[in-house]
Design a protein around this motif. Structure first.
Motif, PDB file in Angstrom:
ATOM      1  N   LEU A  19       1.000  -1.255   0.013  1.00  0.00           N
ATOM      2  CA  LEU A  19      -0.068  -0.125   0.071  1.00  0.00           C
ATOM      3  C   LEU A  19       0.894   1.346  -0.064  1.00  0.00           C
ATOM      4  O   LEU A  19       0.336   2.299  -0.413  1.00  0.00           O
ATOM      5  CB  LEU A  19      -0.908   0.072   1.273  1.00  0.00           C
ATOM      6  CG  LEU A  19      -2.119  -0.961   1.281  1.00  0.00           C
ATOM      7  CD1 LEU A  19      -2.819  -0.695   2.601  1.00  0.00           C
ATOM      8  CD2 LEU A  19      -2.911  -0.683   0.054  1.00  0.00           C
ATOM      9  N   ALA A  20       2.212   1.242   0.418  1.00  0.00           N
ATOM     10  CA  ALA A  20       2.827   2.351   0.687  1.00  0.00           C
ATOM     11  C   ALA A  20       2.970   3.229  -0.623  1.00  0.00           C
ATOM     12  O   ALA A  20       2.822   4.432  -0.641  1.00  0.00           O
ATOM     13  CB  ALA A  20       4.289   1.888   1.021  1.00  0.00           C
ATOM     14  N   VAL A  21       3.190   2.496  -1.824  1.00  0.00           N
ATOM     15  CA  VAL A  21       3.327   3.490  -2.751  1.00  0.00           C
ATOM     16  C   VAL A  21       1.968   4.403  -3.351  1.00  0.00           C
ATOM     17  O   VAL A  21       1.934   5.304  -4.050  1.00  0.00           O
ATOM     18  CB  VAL A  21       3.736   2.728  -4.169  1.00  0.00           C
ATOM     19  CG1 VAL A  21       5.010   2.143  -4.036  1.00  0.00           C
ATOM     20  CG2 VAL A  21       2.646   1.676  -4.580  1.00  0.00           C
ATOM     21  N   LEU A  22       0.945   3.695  -2.814  1.00  0.00           N
ATOM     22  CA  LEU A  22      -0.404   4.182  -3.120  1.00  0.00           C
ATOM     23  C   LEU A  22      -0.729   5.398  -2.080  1.00  0.00           C
ATOM     24  O   LEU A  22      -1.970   6.074  -2.106  1.00  0.00           O
ATOM     25  CB  LEU A  22      -1.459   3.129  -2.980  1.00  0.00           C
ATOM     26  CG  LEU A  22      -1.357   2.082  -4.224  1.00  0.00           C
ATOM     27  CD1 LEU A  22      -2.402   1.068  -3.989  1.00  0.00           C
ATOM     28  CD2 LEU A  22      -1.560   2.891  -5.537  1.00  0.00           C
ATOM     29  N   GLY A  23      -0.153   5.473  -1.106  1.00  0.00           N
ATOM     30  CA  GLY A  23      -0.385   6.534   0.071  1.00  0.00           C
ATOM     31  C   GLY A  23      -0.290   7.906  -0.521  1.00  0.00           C
ATOM     32  O   GLY A  23       0.679   8.311  -1.372  1.00  0.00           O
ATOM     33  N   TYR A 166      -5.022   5.914   2.112  1.00  0.00           N
ATOM     34  CA  TYR A 166      -4.698   4.794   1.032  1.00  0.00           C
ATOM     35  C   TYR A 166      -5.980   4.765   0.498  1.00  0.00           C
ATOM     36  O   TYR A 166      -7.206   5.052   1.105  1.00  0.00           O
ATOM     37  CB  TYR A 166      -4.128   3.613   1.645  1.00  0.00           C
ATOM     38  CG  TYR A 166      -3.157   3.643   2.474  1.00  0.00           C
ATOM     39  CD1 TYR A 166      -1.849   3.887   1.698  1.00  0.00           C
ATOM     40  CD2 TYR A 166      -3.174   3.968   3.864  1.00  0.00           C
ATOM     41  CE1 TYR A 166      -0.660   4.169   2.664  1.00  0.00           C
ATOM     42  CE2 TYR A 166      -1.966   4.086   4.643  1.00  0.00           C
ATOM     43  CZ  TYR A 166      -0.789   4.153   4.139  1.00  0.00           C
ATOM     44  OH  TYR A 166       0.313   4.353   4.689  1.00  0.00           O
ATOM     45  N   PRO A 167      -6.128   4.228  -0.862  1.00  0.00           N
ATOM     46  CA  PRO A 167      -7.602   3.968  -1.661  1.00  0.00           C
ATOM     47  C   PRO A 167      -8.322   2.938  -0.902  1.00  0.00           C
ATOM     48  O   PRO A 167      -7.656   1.910  -0.493  1.00  0.00           O
ATOM     49  CB  PRO A 167      -6.945   3.477  -3.026  1.00  0.00           C
ATOM     50  CG  PRO A 167      -5.312   3.230  -2.740  1.00  0.00           C
ATOM     51  CD  PRO A 167      -4.927   3.804  -1.691  1.00  0.00           C
ATOM     52  N   ASN A 168      -9.446   3.165  -0.710  1.00  0.00           N
ATOM     53  CA  ASN A 168     -10.512   2.087  -0.466  1.00  0.00           C
ATOM     54  C   ASN A 168     -11.050   1.718  -1.631  1.00  0.00           C
ATOM     55  O   ASN A 168     -10.624   0.605  -2.257  1.00  0.00           O
ATOM     56  CB  ASN A 168     -11.473   2.617   0.718  1.00  0.00           C
ATOM     57  CG  ASN A 168     -12.174   3.759   0.451  1.00  0.00           C
ATOM     58  OD1 ASN A 168     -12.459   4.319  -0.822  1.00  0.00           O
ATOM     59  ND2 ASN A 168     -13.137   4.335   1.151  1.00  0.00           N
ATOM     60  N   TRP A 169     -12.140   2.190  -2.136  1.00  0.00           N
ATOM     61  CA  TRP A 169     -12.849   1.672  -3.266  1.00  0.00           C
ATOM     62  C   TRP A 169     -11.911   1.835  -4.415  1.00  0.00           C
ATOM     63  O   TRP A 169     -11.997   1.150  -5.424  1.00  0.00           O
ATOM     64  CB  TRP A 169     -14.001   2.047  -3.564  1.00  0.00           C
ATOM     65  CG  TRP A 169     -14.936   1.804  -2.369  1.00  0.00           C
ATOM     66  CD1 TRP A 169     -15.615   2.682  -1.384  1.00  0.00           C
ATOM     67  CD2 TRP A 169     -15.525   0.816  -2.321  1.00  0.00           C
ATOM     68  NE1 TRP A 169     -16.548   1.783  -0.491  1.00  0.00           N
ATOM     69  CE2 TRP A 169     -16.247   0.546  -0.944  1.00  0.00           C
ATOM     70  CE3 TRP A 169     -15.267  -0.669  -2.701  1.00  0.00           C
ATOM     71  CZ2 TRP A 169     -17.000  -0.655  -0.438  1.00  0.00           C
ATOM     72  CZ3 TRP A 169     -15.864  -2.094  -2.326  1.00  0.00           C
ATOM     73  CH2 TRP A 169     -16.498  -1.762  -1.046  1.00  0.00           C
ATOM     74  N   ASP A 170     -10.967   2.883  -4.612  1.00  0.00           N
ATOM     75  CA  ASP A 170     -10.181   2.997  -5.576  1.00  0.00           C
ATOM     76  C   ASP A 170      -8.823   1.918  -5.807  1.00  0.00           C
ATOM     77  O   ASP A 170      -8.045   1.952  -6.542  1.00  0.00           O
ATOM     78  CB  ASP A 170      -9.692   4.486  -5.504  1.00  0.00           C
ATOM     79  CG  ASP A 170     -10.599   5.679  -5.763  1.00  0.00           C
ATOM     80  OD1 ASP A 170     -11.174   5.559  -6.949  1.00  0.00           O
ATOM     81  OD2 ASP A 170     -10.688   6.371  -5.005  1.00  0.00           O
ATOM     82  N   LEU A 171      -8.683   1.121  -4.655  1.00  0.00           N
ATOM     83  CA  LEU A 171      -7.807   0.150  -4.798  1.00  0.00           C
ATOM     84  C   LEU A 171      -8.026  -0.681  -5.941  1.00  0.00           C
ATOM     85  O   LEU A 171      -9.097  -1.400  -6.098  1.00  0.00           O
ATOM     86  CB  LEU A 171      -7.755  -0.581  -3.255  1.00  0.00           C
ATOM     87  CG  LEU A 171      -6.575  -1.654  -3.160  1.00  0.00           C
ATOM     88  CD1 LEU A 171      -5.236  -0.788  -2.834  1.00  0.00           C
ATOM     89  CD2 LEU A 171      -6.934  -2.443  -1.833  1.00  0.00           C
ATOM     90  N   PRO A 172      -7.157  -1.058  -6.923  1.00  0.00           N
ATOM     91  CA  PRO A 172      -7.250  -1.945  -7.809  1.00  0.00           C
ATOM     92  C   PRO A 172      -7.635  -3.303  -7.419  1.00  0.00           C
ATOM     93  O   PRO A 172      -7.315  -3.656  -6.564  1.00  0.00           O
ATOM     94  CB  PRO A 172      -5.961  -1.855  -8.593  1.00  0.00           C
ATOM     95  CG  PRO A 172      -5.197  -0.751  -8.233  1.00  0.00           C
ATOM     96  CD  PRO A 172      -5.769  -0.397  -6.767  1.00  0.00           C
TER      97      PRO A 172
END
Ligand SMILES: [Zn+2]
Ligand SMILES: [Zn+2]
Length: 267
Positions: A19-23, A166-172
């Motif tokens: 997740l770190a890179v998506l923070g 971090y993305p919730n629903w935007d998490l791929p």
């Protein structure tokens, strides 16, 4: 194991390094009921508005207020919702030469939009310019029948606090599937859904919208996907329930010089 948190982050990227890179950094505004000054960042507080610019009003046909669902005759003054000075939100990039961000909205119900809610408008300014011009001393307020209580924010000071989201629903989707077994661990540990752990459904600047519903990112007329600028959510000190909305999210396109913006209602 119990731990108490003021809000995100929950150390998610320690538990789930992918997740770190998506923070993304976001600034929580943490409104507290008070008496903000005109040259202070606030929610629902007085706005630094130039004397030579008319205060915005809304004349959308069919907007209405409870209890009689009547549409007021003529236009209705908008109300101050968010005012942010660049000095208070250093992580928010302001357009060149500008250092004040203002959000106002028409405090009536607008049934012709995507949901029944207030209608927002965004302004950027230069504080020194307004002080040179002189500021509007009396901001018109809507009268009885010209507003809906649920969209009238109580004046609040803010305590901008930077956190990582971090993305919730935007998490791929694929990544979500891969991570699912490990997402369950912090969910159990903190007794919260991943969607709440990742992303704050709060009044905030930047970061990810805390979608309650599937993501609905707006694009500008030139086809650029906009960025999340600001979330306005019902919080106790604001004394504003916002109907059954989770929040109103403001989006901005920085690629177009006229800085087009859009909003989304999240139910
Ligand atoms: Zn209106
Ligand atoms: Zn654009």
């Amino acid at each position: 194991m119990t731990q108490s948190f003021a809000g995100p982050p929950y150390g998610l990227d320690d538990l789930i390094p992918e997740l770190a890179v998506l923070g993304r950094r976001t600034t929580l505004l943490l409104p507290k009921s008070g008496s903000p000054e005109v040259r202070e960042s606030s929610l629902g507080g007085p706005m630094l508005w130039p004397a030579d610019e008319p205060w915005p009003s809304c004349g959308q046909s069919g907007h209405w207020a409870w209890p009689n669902e009547k549409t007021p005759a003529g236009t209705v003054p908008m109300v101050p919702v968010v005012q942010l000075f660049a000095r208070d939100v250093p992580e928010l990039p302001f357009p060149e030469g500008l250092d004040v961000l203002q959000l106002v909205w028409c405090p009536l119900i607008h049934p012709h939009d995507r949901a029944c809610a207030a209608l927002p408008r965004l302004y950027w300014r230069n504080e020194a310019d307004v002080l040179t011009t002189g500021r509007l001393q009396e901001i018109p307020a809507p009268q009885e029948g010209e507003y809906e209580e649920e969209f009238m924010p109580n004046p609040c000071t803010v305590s901008p606090t930077s956190v990582v989201e971090y993305p919730n629903w935007d998490l791929p989707r694929k990544l979500r599937q891969t991570l699912q077994p490990r997402i369950e661990e912090p969910e159990e540990r903190f007794d919260m859904e991943y969607t709440q752990l990742a992303c704050a459904l709060q009044n905030k600047v930047g970061g990810y919208p805390a979608w309650n519903q599937p993501p609905d990112w707006p694009t500008c007329d030139s086809g650029h996907r906009m960025e999340h600028l600001l979330s306005v959510t019902p919080e106790e000190d604001l004394d504003m329930t916002m109907g059954d909305l989770g929040g109103i999210y403001m989006f901005l396109c920085r690629q177009c010089p006229e800085l087009p913006y859009a909003h989304r209602y999240d139910c």
